[in-house]
Scaffold this motif. Structure first.
Motif, PDB file in Angstrom:
ATOM      1  N   PHE A 177       0.850  -1.237   0.009  1.00  0.00           N
ATOM      2  CA  PHE A 177      -0.020   0.007  -0.192  1.00  0.00           C
ATOM      3  C   PHE A 177       0.759   1.237   0.046  1.00  0.00           C
ATOM      4  O   PHE A 177       0.530   2.356  -0.712  1.00  0.00           O
ATOM      5  CB  PHE A 177      -0.987   0.045   1.286  1.00  0.00           C
ATOM      6  N   ALA A 189       2.031   1.920  -3.366  1.00  0.00           N
ATOM      7  CA  ALA A 189       0.766   2.442  -4.227  1.00  0.00           C
ATOM      8  C   ALA A 189       0.792   3.866  -4.137  1.00  0.00           C
ATOM      9  O   ALA A 189       0.649   4.517  -4.999  1.00  0.00           O
ATOM     10  CB  ALA A 189      -0.352   1.450  -3.965  1.00  0.00           C
ATOM     11  N   VAL A 190       0.802   4.292  -2.603  1.00  0.00           N
ATOM     12  CA  VAL A 190       0.277   5.626  -2.596  1.00  0.00           C
ATOM     13  C   VAL A 190       1.432   6.588  -3.207  1.00  0.00           C
ATOM     14  O   VAL A 190       1.589   7.729  -3.582  1.00  0.00           O
ATOM     15  CB  VAL A 190       0.218   5.867  -0.970  1.00  0.00           C
ATOM     16  N   THR A 229       1.316   7.079  -6.387  1.00  0.00           N
ATOM     17  CA  THR A 229       0.207   8.087  -6.707  1.00  0.00           C
ATOM     18  C   THR A 229       0.722   9.556  -6.479  1.00  0.00           C
ATOM     19  O   THR A 229       0.194  10.403  -7.354  1.00  0.00           O
ATOM     20  CB  THR A 229      -0.846   7.840  -5.576  1.00  0.00           C
ATOM     21  N   ILE A 254      -0.203  18.916  -3.873  1.00  0.00           N
ATOM     22  CA  ILE A 254      -0.782  17.591  -3.399  1.00  0.00           C
ATOM     23  C   ILE A 254       0.083  16.529  -3.226  1.00  0.00           C
ATOM     24  O   ILE A 254      -0.109  15.631  -2.334  1.00  0.00           O
ATOM     25  CB  ILE A 254      -2.194  17.305  -4.334  1.00  0.00           C
ATOM     26  N   SER A 304       1.843  16.738  -0.029  1.00  0.00           N
ATOM     27  CA  SER A 304       1.024  16.384   1.206  1.00  0.00           C
ATOM     28  C   SER A 304       0.523  15.137   1.224  1.00  0.00           C
ATOM     29  O   SER A 304       0.273  14.462   2.389  1.00  0.00           O
ATOM     30  CB  SER A 304      -0.302  17.456   1.308  1.00  0.00           C
ATOM     31  N   THR A 305       0.548  14.470   0.027  1.00  0.00           N
ATOM     32  CA  THR A 305       0.322  13.122   0.330  1.00  0.00           C
ATOM     33  C   THR A 305       1.176  12.257   0.605  1.00  0.00           C
ATOM     34  O   THR A 305       1.032  11.309   1.626  1.00  0.00           O
ATOM     35  CB  THR A 305      -0.149  12.578  -1.430  1.00  0.00           C
ATOM     36  N   VAL A 322       1.415  13.197   4.595  1.00  0.00           N
ATOM     37  CA  VAL A 322       0.083  12.629   5.242  1.00  0.00           C
ATOM     38  C   VAL A 322       0.150  10.933   5.135  1.00  0.00           C
ATOM     39  O   VAL A 322      -0.106  10.245   6.339  1.00  0.00           O
ATOM     40  CB  VAL A 322      -1.155  13.113   4.951  1.00  0.00           C
ATOM     41  N   TYR A 323      -0.021  10.460   4.033  1.00  0.00           N
ATOM     42  CA  TYR A 323      -0.163   9.112   3.920  1.00  0.00           C
ATOM     43  C   TYR A 323       1.026   8.321   4.405  1.00  0.00           C
ATOM     44  O   TYR A 323       0.927   7.620   5.182  1.00  0.00           O
ATOM     45  CB  TYR A 323      -0.467   8.760   2.521  1.00  0.00           C
ATOM     46  N   THR A 364       0.161   8.126   8.069  1.00  0.00           N
ATOM     47  CA  THR A 364      -0.713   6.799   8.234  1.00  0.00           C
ATOM     48  C   THR A 364      -0.231   5.475   8.206  1.00  0.00           C
ATOM     49  O   THR A 364      -0.550   4.690   9.177  1.00  0.00           O
ATOM     50  CB  THR A 364      -1.816   6.968   6.970  1.00  0.00           C
ATOM     51  N   ILE A 365       0.756   5.484   6.973  1.00  0.00           N
ATOM     52  CA  ILE A 365       1.349   4.068   6.994  1.00  0.00           C
ATOM     53  C   ILE A 365       2.225   3.699   8.156  1.00  0.00           C
ATOM     54  O   ILE A 365       2.117   2.624   8.837  1.00  0.00           O
ATOM     55  CB  ILE A 365       2.130   4.151   5.870  1.00  0.00           C
ATOM     56  N   ILE A 407       1.664   4.773  11.321  1.00  0.00           N
ATOM     57  CA  ILE A 407       1.037   4.258  12.651  1.00  0.00           C
ATOM     58  C   ILE A 407       0.248   2.785  12.258  1.00  0.00           C
ATOM     59  O   ILE A 407       0.202   1.898  13.208  1.00  0.00           O
ATOM     60  CB  ILE A 407       0.038   5.592  12.794  1.00  0.00           C
ATOM     61  N   PHE A 408      -0.211   2.819  11.017  1.00  0.00           N
ATOM     62  CA  PHE A 408      -0.818   1.544  10.776  1.00  0.00           C
ATOM     63  C   PHE A 408       0.180   0.224  11.070  1.00  0.00           C
ATOM     64  O   PHE A 408      -0.099  -0.675  11.541  1.00  0.00           O
ATOM     65  CB  PHE A 408      -1.439   1.310   9.393  1.00  0.00           C
TER      66      PHE A 408
END
Lengths: 252, 161
Positions: A104, A107-108, A111, A123, A126-127, A130-131, A135-136, A138-139
């Protein structure tokens, strides 16, 4: 062919040309084989071959647009897009959850490359921040704290792959059919979009939306804190619960 | 529409569909939420592509909004996953099927038809029945409990499983 065909899904299905139909059907079948093969003792080499085949099949939609005039932005976007499809197929089919989460992330990240080629550098940045940065990480942290070392039953047995892949491929067929009916024009010469314009739009036209998004962030913070707290059970109860302590209880 | 935009739209559709398939098939809670984020990023590619196609930045603002909502969703989802993992030590979605509506003949007891289902609810054990145990043992356990320091007993798992 005009855009009004988008409203009629059955017309799109009837209009699907073989160069859309064949990759969708083959991609769906091999995705099914890949997800079935996760639970069985097959060699990783075979599964990797099937996965690469899926990436090439599904990416063949984008190859159509390379025919007329291959330019550098198109080639770069094709590379980023294929990389992101590869990561998405990895998210679908890796047996280890850590590997799937890294798929994932791939992929991001790709992106973000597509955003860059669509003249949206803010964008893209910031992608990534942030992602991939938040996000990744922490996940992955929660995954490592919750996951045991070997794959569990839920990572190998999947929920009805036939129905899900059939529905998804039907949706893909309709979207790609609709895209293929659009007229192709030349790439327009435009000045690059500046971040200043984006900021001006944010704080003039969409001021209320920005405020509501900030409120949403606050509410989500409060919710996450209150959900994540451990419930204090038994602290205030009488000694009745401590009369028969469970045998597995360890001293604190 | 130019070919670069069409290519981006094609990749956005691919990412959305792959995320949809992943959300429907994977059973790990965390991977399901990652598939959901993949669907969101597929939609963001469409927004950015249309913003460039129409020559303004309105679409890019919507991508920022999507990023905000996705990060909120990720925070709440992680809090929910952690609290679910505390109750049953597994990340399987199938272990939470008791939350759904009871459907007849779907592997679960049919409460509308089965008369055997009407029995008293099972409560969690609290205290004990003094008639079932001999008196010396009771005195002994009480003594040993008095000698022991008071400890915090977490009954979260024993109540709910």
């Amino acid at each position: 062919m005009n855009v009004s065909l988008l409203s009629d899904a059955t017309t799109i299905l009837l209009l699907a040309t073989p160069e859309i139909l064949i990759p969708v059907i083959l991609g769906g079948v091999s995705l099914f084989l890949l997800q079935i093969g996760m639970g069985q003792a097959q060699t990783k080499f075979k599964l990797a071959l099937v996965g690469l085949g899926i990436v090439l099949l599904l990416g063949s939609f984008a190859f159509h647009f390379m025919d007329a005039a291959p330019t550098l932005p198109k080639a770069l976007q094709l590379a980023f897009g294929m990389l992101s499809v590869f990561g998405a197929v990895g998210l679908l089919s890796f047996r280890e959850p850590i590997h799937a989460a890294l798929g994932f992330a791939v992929a991001v990240l790709s992106t973000a490359g597509i955003f860059l080629l669509q003249a949206a550098p803010f964008i893209a940045a910031s992608t990534i921040i942030v992602y991939v940065g938040a996000t990744i990480i922490i996940f992955l942290f929660v995954l490592m704290f919750a996951q045991s070392t070997h794959p569990q039953i839920q990572d190998v047995r999947l929920t009805s792959p036939i129905l899900a892949i059939f529905g998804g491929m039907l949706l893909l067929l309709m979207i790609q059919g609709a895209i293929s009916t659009l007229p192709i024009a030349a790439i327009p010469e435009r000045a690059p979009q500046r971040v200043v314009d984006l900021g001006r739009v944010m704080y003039t036209d969409y001021l209320y939306a920005v405020e509501i998004a900030g409120t949403l962030l606050l509410i989500a913070t409060v919710g996450a804190i209150s959900l994540g707290q451990k419930k204090r059970v038994g602290r205030t109860t009488t000694s009745a619960s401590s009369l028969t302590p469970p045998a597995s209880q360890r001293p604190l | 529409m130019n070919e670069l935009t069409l290519q981006a739209l094609s990749f956005g559709a691919l990412l959305f569909v792959l995320g949809l398939i992943g959300f429907l098939t994977r059973r790990n809670l965390i991977l399901m939420f990652l598939s959901l984020e993949l669907m969101l990023s597929g939609a963001s590619i469409n927004f950015a592509a249309f913003a460039w196609h129409s020559g303004n930045v309105q679409g890019q603002f919507f991508v920022i909004l999507i990023l905000t909502v996705a990060s909120c969703e990720a925070a709440l989802a992680l809090a929910l996953i952690v609290s679910l993992f505390r109750l049953k030590t597994t990340l399987d979605v199938k272990s939470w099927t008791t939350l759904r509506e009871v459907t007849p003949n779907a592997g679960s007891p049919d409460i509308l038809v089965d008369p055997e289902f009407e029995k008293f609810p099972e409560l969690s054990p609290a205290g004990r029945d003094p008639m079932l145990r001999p008196a010396p043992m009771l005195v002994e356990t009480t003594k040993s409990i008095e000698a022991r320091p008071v400890r915090h007993v977490d009954h979260t798992n024993s109540h709910l499983t």
